[in-house]
Design an enzyme around this catalytic site. Structure first.
Site, PDB file in Angstrom:
ATOM      1  N   TYR A  60      55.215 -32.153 -26.166  1.00 21.42           N
ATOM      2  CA  TYR A  60      55.260 -31.128 -25.211  1.00 21.42           C
ATOM      3  C   TYR A  60      55.665 -29.681 -25.596  1.00 21.42           C
ATOM      4  O   TYR A  60      55.233 -28.764 -25.187  1.00 21.42           O
ATOM      5  CB  TYR A  60      56.222 -31.672 -23.965  1.00 21.42           C
ATOM      6  CG  TYR A  60      55.551 -32.473 -23.014  1.00 21.42           C
ATOM      7  CD1 TYR A  60      54.799 -32.195 -21.904  1.00 21.42           C
ATOM      8  CD2 TYR A  60      55.583 -33.814 -23.281  1.00 21.42           C
ATOM      9  CE1 TYR A  60      54.184 -33.042 -20.957  1.00 21.42           C
ATOM     10  CE2 TYR A  60      54.940 -34.821 -22.462  1.00 21.42           C
ATOM     11  CZ  TYR A  60      54.074 -34.403 -21.431  1.00 21.42           C
ATOM     12  OH  TYR A  60      53.324 -35.246 -20.716  1.00 21.42           O
TER      13      TYR A  60
ATOM     14  N   HIS B 223      51.010 -32.319 -10.366  1.00 20.46           N
ATOM     15  CA  HIS B 223      51.454 -33.097 -11.674  1.00 20.46           C
ATOM     16  C   HIS B 223      52.566 -32.268 -12.002  1.00 20.46           C
ATOM     17  O   HIS B 223      52.962 -32.490 -13.164  1.00 20.46           O
ATOM     18  CB  HIS B 223      50.592 -33.104 -12.574  1.00 20.46           C
ATOM     19  CG  HIS B 223      49.418 -34.207 -12.135  1.00 20.46           C
ATOM     20  ND1 HIS B 223      48.010 -34.313 -12.663  1.00 20.46           N
ATOM     21  CD2 HIS B 223      49.121 -34.907 -10.992  1.00 20.46           C
ATOM     22  CE1 HIS B 223      47.149 -34.963 -11.924  1.00 20.46           C
ATOM     23  NE2 HIS B 223      47.862 -35.763 -10.950  1.00 20.46           N
TER      24      HIS B 223
ATOM     25  N   GLY C 169      36.707 -27.685 -12.643  1.00 19.60           N
ATOM     26  CA  GLY C 169      37.082 -28.070 -14.198  1.00 19.60           C
ATOM     27  C   GLY C 169      37.889 -28.973 -14.147  1.00 19.60           C
ATOM     28  O   GLY C 169      39.226 -29.242 -14.845  1.00 19.60           O
TER      29      GLY C 169
HETATM   30  C1  BJW Z   1      35.396 -27.059 -17.580  1.00 18.45           C
HETATM   31  C2  BJW Z   1      35.542 -25.896 -18.817  1.00 18.45           C
HETATM   32  C3  BJW Z   1      35.425 -24.536 -18.449  1.00 18.45           C
HETATM   33  C4  BJW Z   1      36.023 -27.923 -19.657  1.00 18.45           C
HETATM   34  N1  BJW Z   1      34.983 -24.171 -16.994  1.00 18.45           N
HETATM   35  N2  BJW Z   1      35.168 -26.536 -16.505  1.00 18.45           N
HETATM   36  C5  BJW Z   1      44.783 -48.693 -14.138  1.00 18.45           C
HETATM   37  C6  BJW Z   1      46.145 -48.850 -14.923  1.00 18.45           C
HETATM   38  C7  BJW Z   1      47.144 -48.043 -14.670  1.00 18.45           C
HETATM   39  C8  BJW Z   1      46.909 -46.926 -13.812  1.00 18.45           C
HETATM   40  C9  BJW Z   1      45.976 -46.919 -12.819  1.00 18.45           C
HETATM   41  C10 BJW Z   1      44.809 -47.523 -13.232  1.00 18.45           C
HETATM   42  N3  BJW Z   1      43.689 -47.406 -12.303  1.00 18.45           N
HETATM   43  C11 BJW Z   1      44.328 -46.303 -11.527  1.00 18.45           C
HETATM   44  C12 BJW Z   1      45.559 -45.753 -11.928  1.00 18.45           C
HETATM   45  C13 BJW Z   1      46.229 -44.990 -11.450  1.00 18.45           C
HETATM   46  C14 BJW Z   1      46.428 -43.474 -12.356  1.00 18.45           C
HETATM   47  C15 BJW Z   1      45.135 -43.083 -12.703  1.00 18.45           C
HETATM   48  O1  BJW Z   1      44.174 -42.596 -11.949  1.00 18.45           O
HETATM   49  N4  BJW Z   1      44.391 -43.496 -14.030  1.00 18.45           N
HETATM   50  C16 BJW Z   1      43.140 -43.146 -14.328  1.00 18.45           C
HETATM   51  C17 BJW Z   1      43.035 -42.568 -15.467  1.00 18.45           C
HETATM   52  C18 BJW Z   1      42.290 -44.388 -14.318  1.00 18.45           C
HETATM   53  N5  BJW Z   1      47.015 -42.655 -11.465  1.00 18.45           N
HETATM   54  C19 BJW Z   1      48.443 -42.575 -11.726  1.00 18.45           C
HETATM   55  O2  BJW Z   1      49.060 -43.264 -12.263  1.00 18.45           O
HETATM   56  C20 BJW Z   1      48.975 -41.340 -10.846  1.00 18.45           C
HETATM   57  N6  BJW Z   1      50.092 -42.040 -10.040  1.00 18.45           N
HETATM   58  C21 BJW Z   1      49.823 -42.994  -9.202  1.00 18.45           C
HETATM   59  O3  BJW Z   1      48.758 -43.129  -8.749  1.00 18.45           O
HETATM   60  O4  BJW Z   1      51.107 -43.430  -8.487  1.00 18.45           O
HETATM   61  C22 BJW Z   1      51.045 -44.534  -7.645  1.00 18.45           C
HETATM   62  C23 BJW Z   1      52.497 -44.534  -7.145  1.00 18.45           C
HETATM   63  C24 BJW Z   1      52.579 -44.555  -5.800  1.00 18.45           C
HETATM   64  C25 BJW Z   1      53.950 -44.846  -5.321  1.00 18.45           C
HETATM   65  C26 BJW Z   1      55.177 -45.099  -6.430  1.00 18.45           C
HETATM   66  C27 BJW Z   1      54.781 -45.179  -7.663  1.00 18.45           C
HETATM   67  C28 BJW Z   1      53.455 -44.873  -8.064  1.00 18.45           C
HETATM   68  C29 BJW Z   1      49.850 -40.243 -11.527  1.00 18.45           C
HETATM   69  C30 BJW Z   1      48.605 -39.694 -12.224  1.00 18.45           C
HETATM   70  C31 BJW Z   1      49.446 -38.644 -13.091  1.00 18.45           C
HETATM   71  C32 BJW Z   1      48.438 -37.784 -14.109  1.00 18.45           C
HETATM   72  N7  BJW Z   1      49.048 -37.131 -15.267  1.00 18.45           N
HETATM   73  C33 BJW Z   1      48.472 -36.339 -16.286  1.00 18.45           C
HETATM   74  C34 BJW Z   1      49.517 -35.723 -17.193  1.00 18.45           C
HETATM   75  C35 BJW Z   1      50.416 -34.551 -16.668  1.00 18.45           C
HETATM   76  C36 BJW Z   1      51.618 -34.400 -17.584  1.00 18.45           C
HETATM   77  C37 BJW Z   1      50.896 -33.463 -18.666  1.00 18.45           C
HETATM   78  O5  BJW Z   1      50.369 -32.649 -18.607  1.00 18.45           O
HETATM   79  O6  BJW Z   1      51.089 -33.958 -19.914  1.00 18.45           O
HETATM   80  O7  BJW Z   1      47.846 -35.225 -15.475  1.00 18.45           O
HETATM   81  S1  BJW Z   1      47.067 -37.194 -16.829  1.00 18.45           S
HETATM   82  C38 BJW Z   1      46.220 -35.707 -17.031  1.00 18.45           C
HETATM   83  O8  BJW Z   1      44.956 -35.774 -16.313  1.00 18.45           O
HETATM   84  C39 BJW Z   1      46.893 -34.710 -16.501  1.00 18.45           C
HETATM   85  C40 BJW Z   1      45.643 -33.916 -15.766  1.00 18.45           C
HETATM   86  O9  BJW Z   1      46.321 -33.090 -14.335  1.00 18.45           O
HETATM   87  C41 BJW Z   1      44.834 -34.934 -14.950  1.00 18.45           C
HETATM   88  C42 BJW Z   1      43.410 -34.723 -14.661  1.00 18.45           C
HETATM   89  O10 BJW Z   1      42.855 -34.366 -15.643  1.00 18.45           O
HETATM   90  P1  BJW Z   1      41.704 -32.897 -15.395  1.00 18.45           P
HETATM   91  O11 BJW Z   1      42.491 -31.755 -15.017  1.00 18.45           O
HETATM   92  O12 BJW Z   1      40.573 -33.539 -14.859  1.00 18.45           O
HETATM   93  O13 BJW Z   1      41.167 -32.620 -16.998  1.00 18.45           O
HETATM   94  P2  BJW Z   1      40.189 -33.428 -18.067  1.00 18.45           P
HETATM   95  O14 BJW Z   1      40.379 -33.116 -19.279  1.00 18.45           O
HETATM   96  O15 BJW Z   1      39.958 -34.937 -17.657  1.00 18.45           O
HETATM   97  O16 BJW Z   1      38.755 -32.527 -17.395  1.00 18.45           O
HETATM   98  C43 BJW Z   1      38.539 -31.487 -17.689  1.00 18.45           C
HETATM   99  C44 BJW Z   1      37.167 -31.089 -16.917  1.00 18.45           C
HETATM  100  O17 BJW Z   1      36.995 -29.454 -17.378  1.00 18.45           O
HETATM  101  C45 BJW Z   1      35.949 -31.804 -17.651  1.00 18.45           C
HETATM  102  O18 BJW Z   1      35.112 -32.060 -16.590  1.00 18.45           O
HETATM  103  C46 BJW Z   1      35.166 -30.515 -18.260  1.00 18.45           C
HETATM  104  O19 BJW Z   1      33.783 -30.928 -18.302  1.00 18.45           O
HETATM  105  C47 BJW Z   1      35.829 -29.385 -17.749  1.00 18.45           C
HETATM  106  N8  BJW Z   1      35.263 -28.288 -18.429  1.00 18.45           N
HETATM  107  N9  BJW Z   1      35.726 -26.649 -20.021  1.00 18.45           N
HETATM  108  C48 BJW Z   1      34.751 -25.400 -16.050  1.00 18.45           C
HETATM  109  N10 BJW Z   1      35.441 -23.624 -19.267  1.00 18.45           N
END
Ligand code: BJW
Ligand code: ZN
Length: 256
Positions: free
Chosen positions: A68, A120, A193
Site C-alpha cells: 500500500y 471501496h 474502465g
Molecule cells: C481502460 C484503460 C483506459 C485499462 N481506458 N479502460 C468467491 C470467493 C470469494 C469471494 C467471492 C467469490 N465470488 C464472489 C465473491 C465476492 C467478491 C468478488 O466479487 N470476487 C470476484 C473477484 C469473484 N467481492 C467481495 O468480496 C466484495 N464484498 C462482498 O461481496 O461482501 C459481501 C459481504 C456482505 C456482508 C458482510 C460481509 C461481506 C468486496 C470487493 C472488494 C474489492 N476490493 C478491491 C481492492 C480494493 C483495495 C485496493 O485497492 O487495494 O477493489 S479488489 C479490486 O478490484 C479493487 C477494484 O476496485 C476492483 C475492481 O477492479 P476494476 O476497477 O474493474 O479494475 P480491473 O483491473 O479489473 O479492470 C480495469 C479495466 O480497465 C479493464 O477492463 C481494462 O480493459 C480497462 N482499461 N486501461 C479505459 N486507458
C-alpha cells in the site's frame, strides 16, 4: 470528429435527466496508476487473495502494508487525467449526475468532482482494527517511519490498516445504498474502465439496464458486461470521455 452517431444513443442522451457513471481502475491508467487485472495489472504475479484480504493483512502485515505504501508513492507522483476532468464537466452539464467509483485513489476529487460515491474506500485513510481510531496519511507515515518492522500499531496496540474494502468485506453501507438507488433511477448509465468482475459493484450496470437505463461502456477491451451494453465506445477513457462531452454539449444545446 463525432463520436456518437448511433440514432438511439443520440435520442437517449438528449432526453436523459439523470446520468450515472461507474468508474474503475482503467480511468486512472493514463495517470500512471496500474490496473488490477490484465497484462499490465498489479496482480499479474500475486493473486488478489494474497494481498487484498484481511487474512493476507493479518498474516503478512509488513508485505501488505509495504504494498500500500508503494501504491501511495505512485499516487503522489500522479495527477488526474483528461478522463477525470471530463467527468467533472459532465457533472456540471447534466441535470442530475452521480459519480460512483471503485477506485481508492481520490483522483476524481482532485479533478474537482463533488459528492463522489467511493465504494471501496480511500487508500489515503487508515484506521486501527482494534479501537477504530482514524489516522491521516501524515500520521500513519510518521508511525510507519519509526517502525523498523513496517508493522504499524495504534497507541492501543492494535494494527493499523488502510481504509479500503478487501475481498469478503462489506462495502460502506451508505455508499452502496446510494449507488443502488442511483443505478435504479438513472436514465443513462456509463461504465468506464472497469472489468466488471467484482461484486457488488459489477451488479450496478445490470441493475441500471433492468430498470430501463440506456447502458454505455467506455473501455479499451471487452468486459464481463460488454454483451449487454447498448453502446460500446472502445478506447482509452482519457481520449473517449472528452470527445463524449463535446458531443453531449452539442446534443443538449437548445433546438438541436
Ligand atoms: C481502460 C484503460 C483506459 C485499462 N481506458 N479502460 C468467491 C470467493 C470469494 C469471494 C467471492 C467469490 N465470488 C464472489 C465473491 C465476492 C467478491 C468478488 O466479487 N470476487 C470476484 C473477484 C469473484 N467481492 C467481495 O468480496 C466484495 N464484498 C462482498 O461481496 O461482501 C459481501 C459481504 C456482505 C456482508 C458482510 C460481509 C461481506 C468486496 C470487493 C472488494 C474489492 N476490493 C478491491 C481492492 C480494493 C483495495 C485496493 O485497492 O487495494 O477493489 S479488489 C479490486 O478490484 C479493487 C477494484 O476496485 C476492483 C475492481 O477492479 P476494476 O476497477 O474493474 O479494475 P480491473 O483491473 O479489473 O479492470 C480495469 C479495466 O480497465 C479493464 O477492463 C481494462 O480493459 C480497462 N482499461 N486501461 C479505459 N486507458
Ligand atoms: Zn487502536
Amino acid at each position: 470528429m463525432k463520436l456518437i452517431e448511433d440514432p438511439l444513443a443520440i435520442k437517449e442522451l438528449k432526453i436523459a435527466r439523470a446520468i450515472t457513471v461507474l468508474t474503475g481502475a482503467g480511468i486512472s491508467a493514463e495517470s500512471g496508476i496500474p490496473t488490477f487485472r490484465g497484462e499490465e495489472g498489479l496482480w499479474k504475479e500475486l493473486s488478489p487473495e494474497e494481498l487484498a484480504s484481511f487474512e493476507a493483512f493479518y498474516k503478512n502485515t509488513a508485505v501488505v502494508t509495504e504494498w500500500y505504501q508503494h501504491r501511495r508513492d505512485i499516487l503522489y507522483h500522479s495527477k488526474p487525467n483528461a478522463g477525470h476532468y471530463a467527468l467533472r464537466e459532465l457533472q456540471q452539464l447534466a441535470s442530475k449526475f452521480d459519480l460512483i467509483t471503485q477506485n481508492v485513489d481520490g483522483l476524481h476529487q482532485r479533478a474537482g468532482s463533488m459528492d463522489v460515491i467511493e465504494l471501496h474506500g480511500n487508500i489515503l485513510e487508515n484506521y486501527c482494527i482494534n479501537c477504530n481510531q482514524r489516522f491521516s496519511q501524515e500520521e500513519f507515515d510518521e508511525i510507519y517511519r519509526h517502525n523498523p518492522n513496517h508493522i504499524p500499531h495504534c497507541y492501543c496496540g492494535g494494527l493499523i490498516r488502510p481504509n479500503v474494502v478487501w475481498f469478503g468485506e462489506a462495502l460502506p453501507e451508505e455508499s452502496i445504498e446510494k449507488a443502488y438507488d442511483s443505478a435504479i433511477t438513472c436514465d443513462v448509465f456509463i461504465s468506464v474502465g472497469t472489468s466488471a468482475q467484482v461484486v457488488p459493484a459489477s451488479n450496478l450496470p445490470r441493475i441500471a439496464k433492468q430498470n430501463g437505463a440506456y447502458l454505455i461502456e467506455i473501455n479499451t477491451a471487452n468486459t464481463a458486461i460488454s454483451d449487454i451494453v447498448d453502446l460500446r465506445l472502445e478506447g482509452p477513457s482519457g481520449t473517449i470521455l472528452p470527445m463524449f462531452i463535446e458531443d453531449y454539449k452539442q446534443l443538449i444545446k437548445k433546438n438541436n
